[in-house]
Design an enzyme around this catalytic site. Structure first.
Site, PDB file in Angstrom:
ATOM      1  N   CYS A 193      -2.196 -13.754  -4.872  1.00 53.79           N
ATOM      2  CA  CYS A 193      -2.307 -13.224  -6.380  1.00 53.79           C
ATOM      3  C   CYS A 193      -3.439 -13.376  -6.792  1.00 53.79           C
ATOM      4  O   CYS A 193      -4.440 -13.952  -6.663  1.00 53.79           O
ATOM      5  CB  CYS A 193      -1.416 -14.200  -7.147  1.00 53.79           C
ATOM      6  N   ARG A 212      -6.930  -8.143  -1.729  1.00 60.77           N
ATOM      7  CA  ARG A 212      -6.499  -9.427  -1.544  1.00 60.77           C
ATOM      8  C   ARG A 212      -4.854  -9.374  -1.030  1.00 60.77           C
ATOM      9  O   ARG A 212      -4.379 -10.175  -0.782  1.00 60.77           O
ATOM     10  CB  ARG A 212      -6.496 -10.493  -2.507  1.00 60.77           C
ATOM     11  N   TRP A 268       1.672 -11.446  -5.208  1.00 61.24           N
ATOM     12  CA  TRP A 268       2.046 -11.100  -3.803  1.00 61.24           C
ATOM     13  C   TRP A 268       3.472 -12.408  -3.910  1.00 61.24           C
ATOM     14  O   TRP A 268       3.197 -13.546  -3.977  1.00 61.24           O
ATOM     15  CB  TRP A 268       0.966 -11.862  -2.967  1.00 61.24           C
ATOM     16  N   ASN A 320      -1.097 -17.741 -10.780  1.00 61.97           N
ATOM     17  CA  ASN A 320      -1.388 -18.001  -9.176  1.00 61.97           C
ATOM     18  C   ASN A 320      -0.859 -19.342  -8.624  1.00 61.97           C
ATOM     19  O   ASN A 320      -1.339 -20.364  -9.549  1.00 61.97           O
ATOM     20  CB  ASN A 320      -2.872 -17.890  -8.631  1.00 61.97           C
ATOM     21  N   GLY A 321      -0.071 -19.388  -7.707  1.00 61.47           N
ATOM     22  CA  GLY A 321       0.043 -20.697  -7.028  1.00 61.47           C
ATOM     23  C   GLY A 321       1.646 -20.952  -7.239  1.00 61.47           C
ATOM     24  O   GLY A 321       2.518 -20.100  -7.194  1.00 61.47           O
ATOM     25  N   GLU A 348      -6.801 -13.324  19.217  1.00 65.97           N
ATOM     26  CA  GLU A 348      -7.010 -12.562  18.002  1.00 65.97           C
ATOM     27  C   GLU A 348      -7.094 -11.024  18.054  1.00 65.97           C
ATOM     28  O   GLU A 348      -6.610 -10.509  17.234  1.00 65.97           O
ATOM     29  CB  GLU A 348      -8.746 -12.929  18.098  1.00 65.97           C
ATOM     30  N   LYS A 394      -4.536  -8.754  15.351  1.00 64.01           N
ATOM     31  CA  LYS A 394      -5.126  -7.677  14.790  1.00 64.01           C
ATOM     32  C   LYS A 394      -4.407  -6.756  14.852  1.00 64.01           C
ATOM     33  O   LYS A 394      -3.855  -5.833  13.864  1.00 64.01           O
ATOM     34  CB  LYS A 394      -6.806  -7.322  15.278  1.00 64.01           C
ATOM     35  N   GLU A 424      -1.079  -7.206  12.896  1.00 62.84           N
ATOM     36  CA  GLU A 424      -0.957  -7.266  11.350  1.00 62.84           C
ATOM     37  C   GLU A 424      -1.068  -5.857  10.584  1.00 62.84           C
ATOM     38  O   GLU A 424      -0.644  -5.847   9.625  1.00 62.84           O
ATOM     39  CB  GLU A 424      -1.843  -8.267  10.722  1.00 62.84           C
ATOM     40  N   HIS A 447       5.906 -17.855  32.891  1.00 60.85           N
ATOM     41  CA  HIS A 447       6.775 -19.157  32.346  1.00 60.85           C
ATOM     42  C   HIS A 447       7.743 -18.791  31.497  1.00 60.85           C
ATOM     43  O   HIS A 447       7.902 -19.442  30.420  1.00 60.85           O
ATOM     44  CB  HIS A 447       6.048 -20.368  32.052  1.00 60.85           C
ATOM     45  N   LYS A 479      -5.475 -11.087   1.654  1.00 53.58           N
ATOM     46  CA  LYS A 479      -6.595 -11.290   1.996  1.00 53.58           C
ATOM     47  C   LYS A 479      -7.001 -12.677   2.146  1.00 53.58           C
ATOM     48  O   LYS A 479      -7.223 -13.200   3.122  1.00 53.58           O
ATOM     49  CB  LYS A 479      -7.832 -10.334   1.236  1.00 53.58           C
TER      50      LYS A 479
END
Lengths: 603, 603
Positions: free
Chosen positions: B2, B27, B75, B101-102, B480, B484, B487, B503, B598
Site C-alpha cells: 500500500c 509498488r 494492496w 498501511n500495515g 530466480e 521471474k 510472476e 525425485h 513492489k
C-alpha cells in the site's frame, strides 16, 4: 530406476524372470524385456515391450521353457521410452545379450573408437557396450568372459551388467560399478538381481557384489573376481524381506495400504527401539558420535530431504546441535564449508539413492562419521555408512513415499530423545507417550477418508496448479504435501513458506486456485492465516489443516492435538490422502506415476 | 504494498496527490482513493476506484480545488479488492478520514470492545480504527488529536496512518509503527508519504518518523511527539532520488528499460566502489566486522533471497567463511541455532521489506552486527542496520526485479573481493576486470532481443507450466529465472536442482513442457545435460542456456564467456528477457503483474 533379474538353474527361467520383473515394477519403468537361452545355446528368444509388464507376460508365457535368461525394466535416461531402446540389447551378430542399469559416461568415445563400422539399432549406451564386448571377442579372438573383462576396462560410468554369451550357455556373467547388484543364491540355482525383492520368493540368501567386481554364475557356483582378476570369497547374508509383506491385500493401491499402515509403523518403531525396561534406546556408538559433533549435516533427496527438514528442528530444539539439510545432488558437487566435527545423516528409503551415495563416498574419503536411516537392511548406503538405523516400516511399494517419510521422522525423534538423555538435557515431555499419541491421531485421520475424498474432489477437480503454505514445521510439511500431490496427480503444486508467497508467486493465484494452509504451530498460526487471507482476497479456494485447540470455525481439516514438534507426523497424513484421491479422481495409476522411479539409482 | 500520500500547503492538493499515487503505482495496488477537504472543513470530497489510477484521475481532476488531502493505493490483505474496501475510510459520522498501511492484529477485539453499535461498511481493519478514534472523541469528549492518541494506545499491529479531522481543517495527523512513513518538507507545504518517491517532484527534503511517533502537520510546521507525548526535534535529510530517473522514456515497459540498464549499472557499481587509485574499496569497518565473524547469515525474500544464494558461493569460495541463506519470513519465527560470532547481511531493493525488518529488529536486540545492501538510501533497513552498502543501480520501478538482483550480486562480489584482500587471500583473477567483462557480456545478451523473443514465443505459447534446472550457481539462477517467468507470465514455473527433478517432480513433464537448463559451471555441465536429457526423453521442449566454450551444437542461448563465479550475472539476463516476452506475448501488464507489490511492507 531400472531393474535387473537374471536366472540360471534347474527350473524354468521364464517364470522367475516374469515374477522378478513384476516385483521390480514398483520401482518405476517405461519398458521391459527378457532374453531366454536354451542349453545348447541355439535358440535365444528375445522379447521387449513398451509400457506395462502385462503385455510382455503373454508373449513370454508362450515361449519355450529354458533354464537361463536375463530380464530388465527400463526407466529412460538416454533416448525415449520405446521397444528399440528397451533392454536386453544384443551385439550385431546376436552372440552377446546384455542388460544394464546405470549410465556409461564415455559411450560416445567408445562408439567412435571401436564401433565405426557397426550399425546400432538404438540410442542407448548399453547397445554400445554389448558391441564393444563383441568387438574385443572378434578382433582379439577372446572368449566371452575375457572380452567382457576387456570391455569393463574401457567403460567409464555407473553400471550393473548381466550378460549372456550364446557360446557359453551354462553360465551368466555380471559386473558392478556404483549401481546396485546382488547375487541370489539357492539350491541348484543362482540369480542376478538389482534388488533382493526381485527373487525374494525363491531365496533369502544374497551375496553382496562390490564396485569393480565381476561375477560368473553357473547353476551351483558363484565366482567373484576383483579388477586384478583375484577370486574373492564372500558369504551370503539373509535378506530381511518377507515375501508376504509384498501383497496389497484388499487395497486397490499400495499407496492407500501404506498410508493406513502408518499408525502401526509408528508403534513398531517405538517397540523396535525399546530396551528390556521399555526405555527408548539407540546404539551408544551413534549417540557418542553425535555428541562429539559440532554440526549435523542431513543429506537426502525428494521426500527424504523433506523428512530431514523436520529432523533439523528436532535435533536443533531437543539437542542444541546446529543442523543443515542438503539436497544430495547439490551437496555432491557444491559441498559447503564444513565445520571441524561434522556428523552426517543420510536419509533414503531404499538405501540405494545414487545422489546420496555420491555424497557418502566423499564423506568416507574425508573420514567423517555417518549414519544412514533407511528401510532396507544391507542396502548400499547402509553398508557404506559408519552406522545404520532401520525404519522398520515394512517394504514400501508405491512410488510415492508415505510411511517411509513418517518413519524417518519418528526414528529421528527417537534418536533426538535418546541423545538428549545422554546430553543430560531434560525434556519436558515423554517421547514414547507422545509418539503413541501420534499413532492414535494418525488413526483418526486415516479413518476420515470419505471427508478427505470430498475435499479433494471439491478443490482439485479441473485445476492446473495448487499451493500448500505454512511456516516453520508447517512449511516443511507443505513441501512434502506439495510433492506428494504433484507426483501422483500431475497438478503443478508448490510448497511455500507462508510469508514468502507474496514475494512474487502470489501472482499465480486466480479464481479457484487451491491454497491449503498447514497450521499446527501456535507462534505462527496467526501469520499463516493472514497469508491465507491474502490469497483468498485474490480468489483462492482455501483449505485449513490445523490441530484441535487451534481451530476456527470453517476450518476443514482438524487433526487431534499432539506435541507441536511431532505435529508433522500427523498433519502430513491428510495431505497424503488428498493426493491419493486427487490422483484417483483423475483416473491415474496412483502407485506408478508416469516418468517416476521408486529408488533413484542413477544420479 | 500500500502507498500513502498526504498534502497540506498553499497549492492545490489534488494534483500533488494524483501525481504521488502515480509514482506509487509501481509498488502494486488493486484500488486507490483520495479525500480532499477545503479550508472551512465543510466540503470533504471522497473518491475511490478499483483498478488503475487513470479512472480515479478523471473524477479527481473535476473536483473542487482544496489545499489539503490524503490519498492511498491499496494492496488487499484483509478483504477482497473492491471500492468499499479501498481507502480512505471514514468514521460513521463522516468526521474522521483515515488511510493506513500495515495490519492491525487486534481489530476483531477492538470492534467487540468499542464498536458494538457501529454499522461498518467494509471488511477492513482500517475502518475499525477510524471508528475507534471517533468513539473516543464522542464518548470521552476529546479533540481529534487526543482521540487519535488514545486510539493509538489500544491499537496493536503495524501501521502508517494519515488522518484528517474535519473539525481541524488546518492540519493533518500521522502516526507510524513498523510500516514506513516519512514527512516531506517544502516551503509552505508538508507531505506525508510512505515512500519519498511519492513527492520527490516537489521536495527532496524528508524527515524520518520512528516507530511509536505521532505527527501533526500544518502548512509550515511539523510537530513530532513520542509515545510519552514529548516533542522530538529532527532535521530533514536530502533524498538521493532524482525525479528524472523515474520516466521510462521510449521503452514500452520499465522492466525492459531496467533490463537494458544492467550493463551500465554494473559499471556504475565498479566506479562507486573505487578509491582514488582505482582500487575497489569498502568501508573498513564493514570489512573488520566480517573478518571477525565465524559465519555469515544472509537474509532476504523473493528475488533478493535468490541473489543471496549467489552471495553465499562468493563469500564461501573467495573468503572461506561459511554462509547460510535464509528466507526472511521463516528466519523471523524459526531462528536457527546461531554461531558465536554471526554477521548478518540483509538484501532488500527497497530497504523496506517488512519480513526482513522483522529479523533485523531481533538481530539488533541480540546485539549482532549487520549490513544492509539496498537500493534506497535512508530506507528503514538501511537506517537500522549497523552498516549499509548501496546498489547505485537507480530506481527500480517494474515490480519484477532485474537490475536490483544483478546489482546485489555485483556489490557482494566487490565486497568479497575487498574482504579477500584484507584477509590476505590472493585471488587468481582481477575482480574489476571480470566485472567489466560481465557488463560487456550483458550487453551482448540484451542486444539479442529478437532471438530471445522468438524462443519465448516458441516454447511458452499455450503452456501451463515450465521448469528451469541447473546445479550449484546455475541452480540459484534457475530459482530466480523461474520466479521471474512465474510472476509476470503466470506460467507456473519451478526452479529445480538438476539432480532433484527425478525425485518426484519429473512426473509433471509431458509433451511440450518447457524445460530450460542453465549450464555455466564446468564441473556439473555433463550432469545437468544428463538431467535435461531425462526430461527430453519424456517429451519436454528443452532449451540450453550456456557459455561460450561449453556450448554444444543446437544449444539455443550461448552467452559470452565470463568468470564462472560471476556467470549468474550474465546467465540470468536471457531468462529476464524470456520472461518479459512471455508476458508480452500474453498481453499482460509486464510492469504491474496482478496481486503483486513492489516493496512488500507487510509481513
Amino acid at each position: 530406476m531400472c531393474g535387473i533379474v537374471g536366472y540360471i538353474g534347474n527350473n524354468s527361467a521364464k517364470e522367475v524372470l516374469l515374477n522378478g520383473l513384476e516385483r521390480l515394477e514398483y520401482r518405476g519403468y517405461d519398458s521391459a524385456g527378457i532374453y531366454l537361452l536354451n542349453q545348447d545355446g541355439q535358440f535365444g528368444q528375445l522379447y521387449k515391450e513398451q509400457g506395462r509388464i502385462a503385455a510382455l507376460n503373454d508373449k513370454v508365457n508362450a515361449a519355450e521353457t529354458t533354464n537361463m535368461g536375463i530380464g530388465h525394466t527400463r526407466w529412460a535416461t538416454h533416448g525415449v521410452p520405446s521397444v528399440s531402446n528397451a533392454h536386453p540389447h544384443q551385439s550385431a551378430s546376436g552372440r552377446f545379450t546384455l542388460v544394464h542399469n546405470g549410465v556409461i559416461e564415455n559411450y560416445q568415445e567408445l562408439k567412435a573408437d571401436y564401433l565405426a563400422d557397426v550399425d546400432l539399432q538404438s540410442e542407448t549406451d548399453t547397445e554400445v557396450v554389448v558391441n564393444v564386448i563383441e568387438h574385443f571377442a572378434q578382433t582379439e579372438n577372446l572368449d566371452g568372459k575375457e572380452a567382457f573383462k576387456k570391455a569393463l576396462a574401457v567403460v567409464e560410468g555407473s553400471y550393473a551388467f548381466a550378460l549372456i554369451d550364446n557360446q557359453t550357455p551354462d553360465r551368466l556373467y555380471a559386473a558392478k560399478n556404483k549401481s546396485p547388484l546382488l547375487i541370489g543364491h539357492g539350491e541348484d540355482f543362482n540369480t542376478i538381481v538389482s534388488d533382493a525383492m526381485a527373487s525374494i520368493d525363491i531365496t533369502n540368501q544374497y551375496i553382496e557384489i562390490h564396485d569393480g567386481e565381476m561375477v560368473t554364475l553357473t547353476n551351483d557356483e558363484v565366482v567373484i573376481e576383483n579388477r586384478d582378476g583375484q577370486e574373492i570369497s564372500r558369504d551370503p547374508y539373509t535378506a530381511a524381506l518377507d515375501a508376504n509383506d509384498l501383497g496389497k491385500g484388499t487395497y486397490p493401491y499400495y499407496m492407500l495400504k501404506e498410508i493406513d499402515e502408518q499408525p502401526a509403523a509408528i508403534r513398531r518403531i517405538i517397540q523396535e527401539y525399546q530396551d528390556d525396561q521399555g526405555q527408548l534406546t539407540i546404539d551408544s556408538e551413534i549417540i557418542a558420535a553425535m555428541q562429539a559433533s559440532d554440526r549435523i549435516y542431513i543429506i537426502g533427496a525428494g521426500t527424504s530431504m523433506h523428512a530431514g527438514l523436520v529432523g533439523q528442528a528436532l535435533f536443533e530444539q531437543l539437542n542444541g546441535i546446529p543442523v543443515e539439510v542438503h539436497v544430495a545432488s547439490e551437496f555432491a558437487y557444491n559441498m559447503p564449508l564444513l565445520t571441524e566435527k561434522p556428523f552426517f545423516i543420510f536419509l533414503s528409503q531404499s538405501g540405494e539413492t545414487a545422489d546420496s551415495r555420491q555424497v557418502l563416498v566423499q564423506v568416507n574419503e574425508l573420514g567423517y562419521d555417518s549414519l544412514t536411516i533407511t528401510n532396507v537392511k544391507g542396502s548400499t548406503l547402509s553398508r557404506e555408512a559408519s552406522y545404520t538405523l532401520l525404519l522398520h516400516v515394512g517394504p514400501e511399494i508405491a512410488v510415492a513415499s508415505t510411511k517411509a517419510y513418517t518413519g524417518q521422522i519418528a526414528v529421528m525423534a527417537v534418536l533426538a530423545d535418546v541423545l538428549a538423555n545422554a546430553q543430560g538435557r531434560k525434556l519436558d515431555f515423554d517421547m514414547e507417550t507422545e509418539l503413541s499419541l501420534v499413532a492414535n491421531a494418525m488413526e483418526t485421520v486415516v479413518d476420515d477418508k470419505d471427508h478427505l475424498h470430498e475435499i479433494a474432489t471439491q478443490i482439485f477437480t479441473d485445476v492446473r496448479n495448487a499451493f500448500y503454505i505454512g511456516r516453520g514445521l508447517d512449511y516443511y510439511v507443505s513441501c512434502e504435501a506439495a510433492l506428494k500431490l504433484k507426483e501422483i496427480s500431475y497438478i503443478q503444486t508448490e510448497g511455500f513458506a507462508g510469508g514468502e508467497l507474496k514475494h512474487g508467486t502470489i501472482s499465480l493465484i486466480e479464481d479457484g486456485t487451491p491454497v491449503l494452509a498447514v497450521i499446527s504451530q501456535k507462534d505462527t498460526a496467526a501469520h499463516t492465516r493472514g497469508n491465507l487471507e491474502e490469497t483468498r482476497a485474490r480468489g483462492a479456494n482455501t483449505v485449513v489443516i490445523t490441530m484441535e485447540g487451534m481451530e476456527r470455525q470453517d476450518d476443514q481439516i482438524v487433526i487431534p492435538a499432539v506435541h507441536s514438534l511431532l505435529a508433522p507426523l500427523v498433519t502430513v497424513v491428510p495431505t497424503q490422502l488428498l493426493a491419493y484421491y486427487a490422483s484417483l479422481d483423475r483416473d491415474l495409476d496412483v502407485d506408478k506415476p508416469r516418468n517416476l522411479a521408486k529408488a533413484v539409482t542413477v544420479e
